[in-house]
Scaffold this active site. Structure first.
Site, PDB file in Angstrom:
ATOM      1  CG  HIS A 305      -4.414   5.032  -6.627  1.00 38.57           C
ATOM      2  ND1 HIS A 305      -3.432   5.924  -6.282  1.00 38.57           N
ATOM      3  CD2 HIS A 305      -4.329   4.862  -7.973  1.00 38.57           C
ATOM      4  CE1 HIS A 305      -2.792   6.286  -7.387  1.00 38.57           C
ATOM      5  NE2 HIS A 305      -3.308   5.661  -8.417  1.00 38.57           N
ATOM      6  CG  ASP A 362      -5.985   0.554 -14.505  1.00 44.60           C
ATOM      7  OD1 ASP A 362      -5.981   1.137 -15.596  1.00 44.60           O
ATOM      8  OD2 ASP A 362      -4.964   0.367 -13.819  1.00 44.60           O
TER       9      ASP A 362
HETATM   10  N1  ACO Z   1      -8.631  -5.706  -2.836  1.00 48.49           N
HETATM   11  C1  ACO Z   1      -8.627  -6.100  -1.539  1.00 48.49           C
HETATM   12  N2  ACO Z   1      -7.878  -5.513  -0.569  1.00 48.49           N
HETATM   13  C2  ACO Z   1      -7.086  -4.498  -0.944  1.00 48.49           C
HETATM   14  C3  ACO Z   1      -7.034  -4.029  -2.265  1.00 48.49           C
HETATM   15  C4  ACO Z   1      -7.838  -4.663  -3.223  1.00 48.49           C
HETATM   16  N3  ACO Z   1      -7.836  -4.258  -4.496  1.00 48.49           N
HETATM   17  N4  ACO Z   1      -6.160  -3.002  -2.346  1.00 48.49           N
HETATM   18  C5  ACO Z   1      -5.667  -2.826  -1.109  1.00 48.49           C
HETATM   19  N5  ACO Z   1      -6.238  -3.729  -0.239  1.00 48.49           N
HETATM   20  C6  ACO Z   1      -6.002  -3.820   1.195  1.00 48.49           C
HETATM   21  C7  ACO Z   1      -4.652  -4.459   1.506  1.00 48.49           C
HETATM   22  O1  ACO Z   1      -4.749  -5.858   1.630  1.00 48.49           O
HETATM   23  C8  ACO Z   1      -4.292  -3.779   2.798  1.00 48.49           C
HETATM   24  O2  ACO Z   1      -5.064  -4.359   3.821  1.00 48.49           O
HETATM   25  P1  ACO Z   1      -4.458  -4.464   5.335  1.00 48.49           P
HETATM   26  O3  ACO Z   1      -4.251  -3.059   5.765  1.00 48.49           O
HETATM   27  O4  ACO Z   1      -5.495  -5.202   6.100  1.00 48.49           O
HETATM   28  O5  ACO Z   1      -3.170  -5.240   5.196  1.00 48.49           O
HETATM   29  C9  ACO Z   1      -4.822  -2.347   2.616  1.00 48.49           C
HETATM   30  O6  ACO Z   1      -5.928  -2.480   1.703  1.00 48.49           O
HETATM   31  C10 ACO Z   1      -3.802  -1.369   2.054  1.00 48.49           C
HETATM   32  O7  ACO Z   1      -3.325  -1.894   0.828  1.00 48.49           O
HETATM   33  P2  ACO Z   1      -1.820  -1.884   0.330  1.00 48.49           P
HETATM   34  O8  ACO Z   1      -1.608  -3.008  -0.620  1.00 48.49           O
HETATM   35  O9  ACO Z   1      -0.909  -1.790   1.517  1.00 48.49           O
HETATM   36  O10 ACO Z   1      -1.791  -0.506  -0.427  1.00 48.49           O
HETATM   37  P3  ACO Z   1      -0.711  -0.088  -1.459  1.00 48.49           P
HETATM   38  O11 ACO Z   1      -0.733   1.398  -1.489  1.00 48.49           O
HETATM   39  O12 ACO Z   1       0.608  -0.742  -1.175  1.00 48.49           O
HETATM   40  O13 ACO Z   1      -1.221  -0.681  -2.860  1.00 48.49           O
HETATM   41  C11 ACO Z   1      -2.445  -0.957  -4.853  1.00 48.49           C
HETATM   42  C12 ACO Z   1      -2.009   0.016  -3.768  1.00 48.49           C
HETATM   43  C13 ACO Z   1      -1.239  -1.743  -5.369  1.00 48.49           C
HETATM   44  C14 ACO Z   1      -3.027  -0.175  -6.021  1.00 48.49           C
HETATM   45  C15 ACO Z   1      -3.494  -1.926  -4.265  1.00 48.49           C
HETATM   46  O14 ACO Z   1      -4.624  -1.203  -3.812  1.00 48.49           O
HETATM   47  C16 ACO Z   1      -3.937  -3.011  -5.250  1.00 48.49           C
HETATM   48  O15 ACO Z   1      -3.273  -4.029  -5.358  1.00 48.49           O
HETATM   49  N6  ACO Z   1      -5.055  -2.785  -5.999  1.00 48.49           N
HETATM   50  C17 ACO Z   1      -5.484  -3.709  -7.026  1.00 48.49           C
HETATM   51  C18 ACO Z   1      -4.646  -3.519  -8.295  1.00 48.49           C
HETATM   52  C19 ACO Z   1      -4.997  -2.254  -9.031  1.00 48.49           C
HETATM   53  O16 ACO Z   1      -6.156  -1.949  -9.263  1.00 48.49           O
HETATM   54  N7  ACO Z   1      -3.953  -1.540  -9.449  1.00 48.49           N
HETATM   55  C20 ACO Z   1      -4.110  -0.306 -10.261  1.00 48.49           C
HETATM   56  C21 ACO Z   1      -3.755   0.900  -9.479  1.00 48.49           C
HETATM   57  S1  ACO Z   1      -4.013   2.347 -10.437  1.00 48.49           S
HETATM   58  C22 ACO Z   1      -2.672   2.407 -11.434  1.00 48.49           C
HETATM   59  O17 ACO Z   1      -1.610   1.976 -11.114  1.00 48.49           O
HETATM   60  C23 ACO Z   1      -2.830   2.988 -12.701  1.00 48.49           C
END
Ligand code: ACO
Length: 426
Positions: A305, A362
Site C-alpha cells: 500500500h 482488497d
Molecule cells: N508484490 C511484490 N512486490 C511489491 C508489491 C507486491 N504486491 N507491492 C510493492 N512491491 C515492491 C515493489 O516492487 C518495490 O520494490 P523495490 O523497492 O525493490 O523496487 C517496493 O515493494 C515498493 O513498491 P512501490 O510499487 O514503489 O510502492 P507504491 O507505493 O508505488 O505502490 C501499490 C503501492 C500500488 C499498492 C503496490 O504495493 C502494488 O502494486 N500492490 C498490488 C496491487 C494492490 O493490491 N493494490 C491495491 C492497493 S489498496 C487500494 O488501492 C484500495
C-alpha cells in the site's frame, strides 16, 4: 520561534513555514517556493506531497490507524451503519435520530432514473466491464440533472449527495443485471438502503428473501470502503472538480481511477490471482518467488500500500468478517484457505518484511463478495458504491475551501529548441 524549513539555493536562503495537523502530521508549506526561488519540487506519484488540508479522514500508515471524522474505523465497522457513515463523512458529525431519518428519506426520494439512462445501459454489450458502464452512466446523469450544484449552498449540496447516492445504488445493481442479461429490478422504498441494493441485484422471483447475514456483511464492507483520504480516485475527483467541472463528471472520473488493478481493481485481481495459483499449482512459494522477481511482472495482488507500512486496519476487520460470513453462510471456499496460506508465507518472507508489504483492504474483500454471490467483475463496483460518500465529501470540501485549480508542474527533459523539418527532408 516556530520551526521553519530552510532551503539554500545559489547562495541564497529561503524559509518555509511548518504546518501541523491535529493528529501530529507535520508538513512544510512550499506554496511560495517557485515565486521566491524559481525552484519547483519533483515528486513522481506525489509520494511526499500533501495536496490539501482536510478534516475528513485521518490515517497513520506506520501504525495502521484509520479514522473518519475522528472516529476509529474499528468502532464504526462494529457499531455504525453505512447510511450513518455517509452522513458523518458528508456533514462532519454523527446524525441525531431525526437527522438520520431525514437523510434516509431524502435518499429514497431520488430513486427515479430517467428512461433514457436505461437506454444507454441497454446499448452496452453484456460483456462490457461493469466499471466502464458505471462510469459512463454516472457521467450521463449530468445530462439529466443539468443544474450545476452549488457546493456552498448546504441544502443544495445535501440533495445533490443524496441524489447521486440513491442513483448509484440503482445503476450499480442494474449494471450487474444487464451484464447477466437479467430483467432490471425496480427500487423498493420500503427497504433499507442495503436491502434495496441487495434485492435489485438478486431478486429473480417472488420467493426471494433478504438474507440478514449478507445484508450486515455488505453494510460493514461499504463502511470500510467509505473514504481513504487523498488516494488515486479521491485525488482524481478533486482534480477534475477543481476545474469547477460538475459533481457527476468528477465522480465519474473517480470511478475510472478506481477501476485500475493497482487501486480498487485489485479486489478482482486478487481473486483472479488466487484462482490462477489454484489451477496452475506448483506450490505457493513459486508464486511468492515470482512476485519478488523484478524480471517478472507478477505482483502479489492485495499486498502493499502506498501509505500503510503496517497491516491495513481494514484488512484485519475484513479477514475476521470473511471467517464469520463464510461460517454463517456455511460456505467452504478453498480460495480462503489459499489466501490465508499465502499471507502467512509472505509475512515471513524477508522481501515483504523489508519493504513493509502487508495485506491491504482488497486481499480478503473479494473472498467475502464471492461468498455473498457477487461475481468477480462486480467487486470493484462494490468498492465504488462504498467509496461514493467519501468522493462526494472530498469534492464538497475541495469546493467549500476554495481550492485553486489543480495543476502540477513538470521538469521537461525532451528535445531542446530545434527547427521544423519539411516532410520530404526527413
Ligand atoms: N508484490 C511484490 N512486490 C511489491 C508489491 C507486491 N504486491 N507491492 C510493492 N512491491 C515492491 C515493489 O516492487 C518495490 O520494490 P523495490 O523497492 O525493490 O523496487 C517496493 O515493494 C515498493 O513498491 P512501490 O510499487 O514503489 O510502492 P507504491 O507505493 O508505488 O505502490 C501499490 C503501492 C500500488 C499498492 C503496490 O504495493 C502494488 O502494486 N500492490 C498490488 C496491487 C494492490 O493490491 N493494490 C491495491 C492497493 S489498496 C487500494 O488501492 C484500495
Amino acid at each position: 520561534m516556530a520551526d521553519k524549513v530552510k532551503i539554500t539555493y545559489k547562495d541564497q536562503e529561503f524559509e518555509y513555514p511548518i504546518v501541523e495537523g491535529t493528529m501530529g502530521d507535520v508538513s512544510v508549506d512550499i506554496s511560495k517556493l517557485r515565486g521566491e526561488s524559481g525552484l519547483i519540487t519533483l515528486d513522481p506519484g506525489y509520494k511526499n506531497t500533501g495536496s490539501c488540508e482536510s478534516k475528513i479522514t485521518f490515517l497513520d500508515g506506520e501504525k495502521g490507524k484509520l479514522m473518519y471524522r475522528g472516529y476509529p474505523i474499528e468502532q464504526l465497522a462494529e457499531k455504525s451503519s453505512f447510511i450513518e457513515v455517509m452522513y458523518l463523512l458528508l456533514e462532519g458529525e454523527l446524525p441525531t435520530a431525526r437527522q438520520l431519518e431525514r437523510w434516509e428519506k431524502t435518499i429514497k426520494s431520488y430513486t427515479y432514473v430517467n428512461d433514457r439512462v436505461r437506454k444507454i445501459l441497454n446499448a452496452f454489450p453484456s460483456n462490457a466491464h461493469p466499471m466502464g458502464v458505471l462510469a459512463t452512466l454516472t457521467s450521463s446523469l449530468t445530462a439529466f440533472n443539468p443544474k450545476a450544484v452549488d457546493p456552498n449552498k448546504e441544502e443544495d449540496m445535501y440533495h445533490a449527495a443524496a441524489r447521486l447516492i440513491s442513483k448509484m445504488d440503482i445503476l450499480a445493481a442494474w449494471t450487474y443485471r444487464k451484464s447477466n442479461e437479467l430483467e432490471l429490478n425496480e427500487p423498493d422504498s420500503n427497504l433499507s438502503y442495503i436491502e434495496n441494493f441487495y434485492q435489485m441485484m438478486f431478486k429473480n422471483n417472488d420467493k426471494f428473501e433478504l438474507n440478514q447475514t449478507i445484508i450486515s456483511a455488505l453494510d460493514k464492507l461499504l463502511i470500510l470502503h467509505a473514504d481513504h483520504e487523498q488516494n488515486c480516485s479521491a485525488s482524481a475527483v478533486r482534480l477534475v472538480g477543481s476545474s469547477h467541472a460538475g459533481l457527476f463528471a468528477s465522480i465519474s472520473a473517480g470511478i475510472s481511477a478506481l477501476w485500475g488493478p493497482l487501486h480498487g481493481g485489485a479486489n478482482q485481481a486478487v481473486i483472479e490471482m488466487l484462482e490462477r495459483i489454484q489451477s496452475d499449482g506448483g506450490g505457493l512459494q513459486k508464486w511468492v518467488d515470482k512476485a519478488k522477481n523484478k524480471d517478472d511482472e507478477f505482483r502479489l495482488m492485495g499486498f502493499g500500500h502506498r501509505v500503510y507500512k503496517n497491516m491495513d486496519p481494514r484488512a484485519k476487520i475484513i479477514k475476521k468478517a470473511a471467517d464469520d460470513v463464510l461460517g454463517q453462510l456455511g460456505v467452504e471456499d478453498e480460495i480462503l484457505d489459499l489466501a490465508r496460506d499465502l499471507e502467512a508465507i509472505a509475512l515471513k518472507d524477508e522481501y515483504f518484511i523489508e519493504r513493509k508489504l502487508y495485506p491491504n483492504v482488497d486481499f480478503y474483500s473479494g473472498i467475502i463478495y464471492r461468498a455473498l454471490g457477487i461475481p468477480n467483475e462486480m467487486f470493484t463496483v462494490m468498492f465504488a458504491l462504498g467509496r461514493l460518500p467519501g468522493w462526494i465529501s472530498q469534492w464538497k470540501e475541495m469546493r467549500q475551501t476554495f481550492q485553486p485549480i489543480g495543476r502540477p508542474r513538470q521538469v521537461y527533459t525532451g528535445a531542446q529548441t530545434r527547427n521544423y523539418v519539411p516532410i520530404d527532408e526527413r
